[in-house]
Design a protein around this motif. Sequence first.
Motif, short mmCIF file in Angstrom:
data_model
loop_
_atom_site.label_atom_id
_atom_site.label_comp_id
_atom_site.label_asym_id
_atom_site.label_seq_id
_atom_site.Cartn_x
_atom_site.Cartn_y
_atom_site.Cartn_z
N LEU A 171 22.19 -56.82 -31.38
CA LEU A 171 21.54 -56.26 -30.20
C LEU A 171 20.20 -56.93 -29.93
CD1 LEU A 171 22.24 -52.42 -30.58
CD2 LEU A 171 23.29 -54.02 -28.96
N HIS A 175 20.28 -57.95 -26.30
CA HIS A 175 19.63 -56.98 -25.42
C HIS A 175 18.11 -56.95 -25.57
CE1 HIS A 175 23.82 -55.63 -25.31
NE2 HIS A 175 23.52 -54.96 -24.22
N VAL A 180 15.57 -52.53 -29.41
CA VAL A 180 16.01 -52.35 -30.79
C VAL A 180 14.92 -51.69 -31.62
CG1 VAL A 180 16.58 -53.60 -32.91
CG2 VAL A 180 17.72 -54.18 -30.79
#
Length: 580
Positions: A171, A175, A180
């Motif tokens: 992630l 992203h 995170v």
Amino acid sequence: MAEAQDAVFDRIMAMVGDRGAFQTRFNYIFNVGQIIFASMACMNIILALSVPDHFCHVPGRENTNLTLEEWNKIVLPREMDNRGMEVLSSCDMYNVTGVDVQQILSNTTERAEGFNEPISCVHGYTYDKQWYERTAVSQEDWVCEKDLYVTNTFVFSRIGEVLGTFIFGQLGDTHGRRIVYYISVVLTISGRMLSIFTSSFFILFAIASSLGSCATNSAFQSPLIIAMETSNDEARAHIAMMQCIGWTAGLCIMPMVFWWVRDWMWLIALTTLPYGIFALFPKYMIESPRWLANRRRYKDCAKQLNRIAKINGKDVEITEKLLTQMLPNTSEEKVYGLASLFSSWRLAKNASLLVLCWSICCIVYLSIILNISRMGGNPFVNFLWQSFIELPASVIGQKMGDVIGRRYTNAIGFLLAALGCIPVIYMVKNTELDFYATAFTVFVKFAITINFFAVNLQSMETYPTCLRQTGISVGAIIANSLGVLGPYIVYLGTNFDARYPFMIMGVLLVIGAVSSLFLPETLHEKLPETLQEAQEFGANQPFWWYPRAPKDAKPKPKYEENGMKSEDVTEKLNQPQFEP
């Protein structure tokens, strides 16, 4: 073309400030302050599972004038401990049911039948409360037949770290580092607080412990990677050391909190809940502009760069159009997550060696922490000293890494730790040498901390931007998978022979010393941005390569071939403050 683009982004960072007020504020908040509380939330489960001295509760002493010590010498059998010494049993008792007290006191052979046959504790346990009023172990009687509950809890925590690192590592590169980070804070607090209310049900407690540990790696990695990607090359080791200082400070504070409250539930609450403070100020946590540029999100990248420039007092303005002109990307490089780490022989070799070194560090580090917590003396002071030793180790690690390079620093750290295990093997079974055995054990912790510093820095500097968090996560995943061996290594020493852990660690450390020499040197080397650069990283370094500082004067790259014909871009590139 890729190399020119990378140099352009370095110049962009220099223009907005790559070592200014923004970097200072970010590092003190997230790589020192936040890490202090993150380290406590990460490691408090170890102290909560401390095992106090204990023995069977045998009723009947109230009918005598004997002290507890005198009574135990009569009703508890003797056995050999892990040092080969004869001690009173912690888990067995003589069956005194139906035996007259006077018969017991007579200490003759004419005792009731069965008295001399040891049996497991049937009336519960008595715990030594000299240091702990209550731990999770003493509260739930996780001793003797249930002593593996403690070891298995650590294993569940390692499994949680493996799964969490795998998920959040991916992630972080797909992203973003920022989202995170916030997920990590929430999960760590939730898991640790749930463990307080689930200790009566071991499976639920183990799951809660796993949840509380699943995001600990990403909580450390995300702010460190953001700091690395927004700072100049010379600041990398300093930033890593700042995080080490925060980690050490947290580990030194935590045992003092436990000494004060003496109760594991209060320890968990007081060392976990304050961690949430750092999620309440989102404006201070930015997304990495280098990652945004790598993902071609130029609008968001420009926004973050302008925030950095404003805080650093730079009178510049970065626009999406400007970044599009300066960082053209005609074809986006295809990256396939974990598989990309093995897309070439050189990258696969570097990744494998980093994983091996990281795994050895993880196994030895955890084994040392768990082993020291089971040694004699004041457990809080023992934990404090073995934590405090990490501070000078981090400072020395930084100095060595900046002078002789990361590779030699790593090899020397492993070798020193291996040598430190040798005297402990000969001393640990002699109670008169406890002080010296503990001192050498702390020395091993000192040396392995240098390794952790060097390996962490090497990982940051070896993997490309598009795979940096994924690559680091792979190391953490495998290291934590193998890290489950740490509790079992300590279990061997606690229940069988105290020398076994140091024998095993010594062999692993020698392997680490040899393996680290085959890693490329990263000191004074540019961070690889693309997968292709990572595949070629270290190709021109001979085995006995010694790092050399770059020359002061460097020719400016020709950016015309990159298609940058805008007069505004040329003007900004030629500004004096934009020189590297």
